[in-house]
Motif scaffolding. Structure first.
Motif, PDB file in Angstrom:
ATOM      1  N   ALA A  65     -37.028  30.867   5.336  1.00 18.00           N
ATOM      2  CA  ALA A  65     -36.985  30.357   3.963  1.00 18.00           C
ATOM      3  C   ALA A  65     -37.790  31.249   3.011  1.00 18.00           C
ATOM      4  N   ILE A  66     -38.893  31.821   3.525  1.00 22.45           N
ATOM      5  CA  ILE A  66     -39.701  32.727   2.703  1.00 22.45           C
ATOM      6  C   ILE A  66     -38.855  33.941   2.310  1.00 22.45           C
ATOM      7  N   VAL A  67     -38.140  34.492   3.295  1.00 19.46           N
ATOM      8  CA  VAL A  67     -37.299  35.658   3.025  1.00 19.46           C
ATOM      9  C   VAL A  67     -36.104  35.265   2.143  1.00 19.46           C
ATOM     10  N   TYR A  68     -35.571  34.075   2.370  1.00 21.04           N
ATOM     11  CA  TYR A  68     -34.453  33.525   1.589  1.00 21.04           C
ATOM     12  C   TYR A  68     -34.836  33.438   0.113  1.00 21.04           C
ATOM     13  N   ALA A  69     -36.112  33.120  -0.136  1.00 18.55           N
ATOM     14  CA  ALA A  69     -36.600  32.962  -1.512  1.00 18.55           C
ATOM     15  C   ALA A  69     -36.968  34.299  -2.151  1.00 18.55           C
ATOM     16  N   GLY A  70     -36.811  35.395  -1.413  1.00 23.11           N
ATOM     17  CA  GLY A  70     -37.171  36.706  -1.960  1.00 23.11           C
ATOM     18  C   GLY A  70     -38.659  36.992  -1.860  1.00 23.11           C
ATOM     19  N   ALA A  71     -39.375  36.201  -1.057  1.00 21.77           N
ATOM     20  CA  ALA A  71     -40.803  36.440  -0.835  1.00 21.77           C
ATOM     21  C   ALA A  71     -40.977  37.175   0.495  1.00 21.77           C
ATOM     22  N   CYS A  72     -42.222  37.417   0.867  1.00 21.12           N
ATOM     23  CA  CYS A  72     -42.501  38.213   2.052  1.00 21.12           C
ATOM     24  C   CYS A  72     -43.366  37.393   3.000  1.00 21.12           C
ATOM     25  N   TYR A  73     -43.057  37.397   4.298  1.00 17.11           N
ATOM     26  CA  TYR A  73     -43.844  36.584   5.237  1.00 17.11           C
ATOM     27  C   TYR A  73     -44.860  37.422   5.989  1.00 17.11           C
ATOM     28  N   LEU A  74     -45.989  36.760   6.262  1.00 13.36           N
ATOM     29  CA  LEU A  74     -47.098  37.409   6.944  1.00 13.36           C
ATOM     30  C   LEU A  74     -47.514  36.468   8.084  1.00 13.36           C
ATOM     31  N   PRO A  75     -46.988  36.717   9.277  1.00 20.61           N
ATOM     32  CA  PRO A  75     -47.272  35.792  10.371  1.00 20.61           C
ATOM     33  C   PRO A  75     -48.693  35.964  10.892  1.00 20.61           C
ATOM     34  N   LEU A  76     -49.426  34.867  11.024  1.00 28.33           N
ATOM     35  CA  LEU A  76     -50.799  34.929  11.538  1.00 28.33           C
ATOM     36  C   LEU A  76     -50.802  34.581  13.016  1.00 28.33           C
ATOM     37  N   ASP A  77     -51.640  35.264  13.778  1.00 25.63           N
ATOM     38  CA  ASP A  77     -51.807  34.944  15.187  1.00 25.63           C
ATOM     39  C   ASP A  77     -52.930  33.915  15.281  1.00 25.63           C
ATOM     40  N   LEU A  78     -52.566  32.655  15.507  1.00 22.45           N
ATOM     41  CA  LEU A  78     -53.568  31.588  15.480  1.00 22.45           C
ATOM     42  C   LEU A  78     -54.543  31.678  16.645  1.00 22.45           C
ATOM     43  N   LYS A  79     -54.248  32.561  17.614  1.00 26.43           N
ATOM     44  CA  LYS A  79     -55.203  32.773  18.704  1.00 26.43           C
ATOM     45  C   LYS A  79     -56.324  33.712  18.277  1.00 26.43           C
TER      46      LYS A  79
END
Lengths: 471, 80
Positions: A65-79
């Protein structure tokens, strides 16, 4: 075409087919599109959104959905320990962090916390510029801090298309997804699979601790395609009970991230006679730039397997002076995201220098000969010794420190540290703060106190003598 | 004896804890950071050191979660 256009088209082609599934929930392609239309109203074009969610259907739909909205995703490693997460957020300066429940303690107050929810409003797909950044994947940095590899729509789509074609993904495929989203293997899992109508099935995390159950899960789920790391496949060979768990549906296994010991790979190919294997190679900066369809007749125990031929029309060069592999490819990253902005990569003749030493073999394929710099590969994770050294040197009683990799039969390499202390100190006092700064795979597996670090005539640290110290 | 050997190996190579002496035989090793690659190395170590073969279908969190669990698991497979 934008990255999400292909997936949206697929939603119309196979609306009733399952797009995403995990142990708790699933979404059909039609439902996925509905989710994207609603979720995307949480984001605006050009924003950077950090994703603090565990692998699964919800996290995947948030990312899409982030990419769908034209934004950029930054996945965090919760570990990751809180200190490292905070560093990444302060460096990336995202607009918001999305996750479940309340704002976590490690999140700076200056950044908005977005609880995951489906709003009532809807948006249509944003027509993103192909050169705009779709994802930032943080990886270990040689300057002592993590750094973000920024990937454009163009780069991710080019890779997704190449992989979709090369591995002939279609709506009859079921793809097992185990890679965390900050790992570039997940670009295949999400974007190649969904743009071809395949079903993405998230492997329950606990199964990685129980290899025979993992084999049974692969069989029961009728997984057809799996992209993972050699260390986990080795565990499956050792204790996965594959001899008693036939996997007739598993038509292909792709692996990347570290060197697969040939003898173990040979055993695996014998255990899974109907499965095709592919060795994929490339740093996150190039995604995959080389690949080798495993030729079973060429697996001999004492010879490492090649990394193969150019992938995705990459233009590959071997530097004449040091045999470094240089890559020019439409898969390539746009630059490093550091301190809230995009920094252009340092290229050599328009090519990205990988830092890996290679040669061409008699079959015209590339062979891999290790790193030119000090980067380590630990259980598939990229680890810069400088980042560990910087964390250790924060202790006031450590005068000098050098981190090297020691060979490990299962994890590829493990970090080991040699320290010079300015004052007698218990090792636990030095190790304890590290656990707050470094993820587990970066913690030194051995530590030795030395009077001085071995040095070369030039004054530089003599890493080969240091390696002997740990044998 | 078994427990001490496993303790030494795990704390030397697989899991860092602030104070190993305070880590009890029932404390959770998985929470302390023992991961899939650690379990694989641990199993290779156990089979090599104690001359046992641990069946594939018994490799699961319950059998590796603590030193007590590991010891009783190994003893079940050790020939008298």
């Amino acid at each position: 075409m934008s990255l999400l256009e292909a997936i949206t088209q697929q939603c119309h082609k196979t609306p009733n087919k399952i797009a995403l599934q995990d142990a708790k929930s699933q979404l059909s392609y039609a439902e996925l599109e509905q989710h994207l239309r609603h979720l995307s109203t949480l984001f605006k074009p050009g924003q950077r959104i950090a994703v603090a969610m565990d692998r699964g259907v919800d996290a995947a739909s948030a990312i899409l959905a982030i990419v769908y909205a034209g934004a950029c995703y930054l996945p965090l490693d919760l570990k990751n320990p809180a200190t490292r997460l905070r560093y990444i957020l302060e460096d990336a300066q995202p607009t918001a962090v999305i996750g479940f429940g309340d704002k976590p303690d490690w999140q700076p107050n200056s950044i908005t916390w977005l609880p995951f929810q489906l709003p009532a409003q809807q948006h249509a797909l944003y027509p993103a510029d192909p050169e705009s950044i779709a994802a930032i994947l943080y990886t270990s940095g040689s300057t002592g801090h993590p750094k973000g590899v920024a990937l454009s729509h163009r780069a991710m789509l080019n890779f997704a298309d190449w992989a979709g074609d090369t591995f002939t993904l279609s709506s009859t495929d079921k793809v097992a997804s185990l890679a965390p989203f900050h790992f570039d293997l997940s670009v295949f899992d999400l974007f190649s699979s969904l743009s071809r109508g395949a079903t993405v099935s998230f492997v329950p995390q606990a199964l990685t601790l129980s290899p025979s159950r993992l084999s049974q899960w692969l069989a029961k789920q009728a997984i057809s395609t799996w992209y993972t790391v050699p260390s986990l496949l080795s565990f499956l060979v050792l204790k996965g009970d594959l001899a008693n768990t036939p996997l007739p549906q598993l038509r292909q296994i792709l692996f990347a991230g570290e060197v697969f010991p040939t003898a173990t790979l040979k055993t695996l190919t014998d255990l899974l006679p109907q499965t095709a294997f592919y060795n994929l190679y490339g740093p996150t900066e190039t995604n995959v730039c080389c690949y080798w369809p495993v030729d079973r007749t060429r697996l001999s125990d004492n010879r490492p397997i090649p990394i193969g031929i150019a992938a995705a029309n990459a233009d590959l060069k071997i530097a004449p002076d040091n045999s470094e592999l240089w890559v020019k490819s439409a898969n390539n990253f746009s630059g490093y995201w550091q301190q809230g902005k995009l920094n252009a990569p340092k290229l050599k003749a328009g090519h990205y220098p990988t830092g890996d030493k290679v040669s061409l073999n008699a079959c015209g394929e590339y062979d891999y000969h290790g790193r030119l710099d000090r980067m380590l590969k630990c259980s598939g994770f990229r680890v810069e010794p400088a980042e560990i050294e910087a964390a250790i040197l924060r202790h006031p009683h450590v005068a000098q420190c050098a981190v090297i990799g020691i060979a490990d039969p299962t994890a590829g390499q493990r970090p080991a540290a040699a320290l010079v202390l300015s004052q007698n100190t218990a090792l636990t006092e030095i190790i304890q703060p590290l656990r707050k700064r470094l993820p587990a795979y970066m913690l030194p597996s051995q530590i030795k106190i030395v009077d001085r670090l071995p040095s070369l005539n030039s004054g530089k640290i003599d890493y080969s003598t240091l390696t002997e110290l740990f044998k | 004896m078994i427990k001490q050997k496993i303790r030494d190996f795990i704390f030397r190579e697989l899991v860092f804890v602030d104070n190993p002496a305070q880590f009890s035989d029932d404390d959770d090793l998985l929470e302390a950071g023992l991961d899939s690659m650690g379990i694989m190395r641990l199993i290779m170590f156990i089979e090599d050191q104690f001359g046992v073969t641990l069946p594939d279908n018994e490799i699961e969190p319950d059998n590796v979660k603590s030193f007590n669990a590991l010891e009783s698991w190994i003893l079940r497979h050790k020939k008298p």
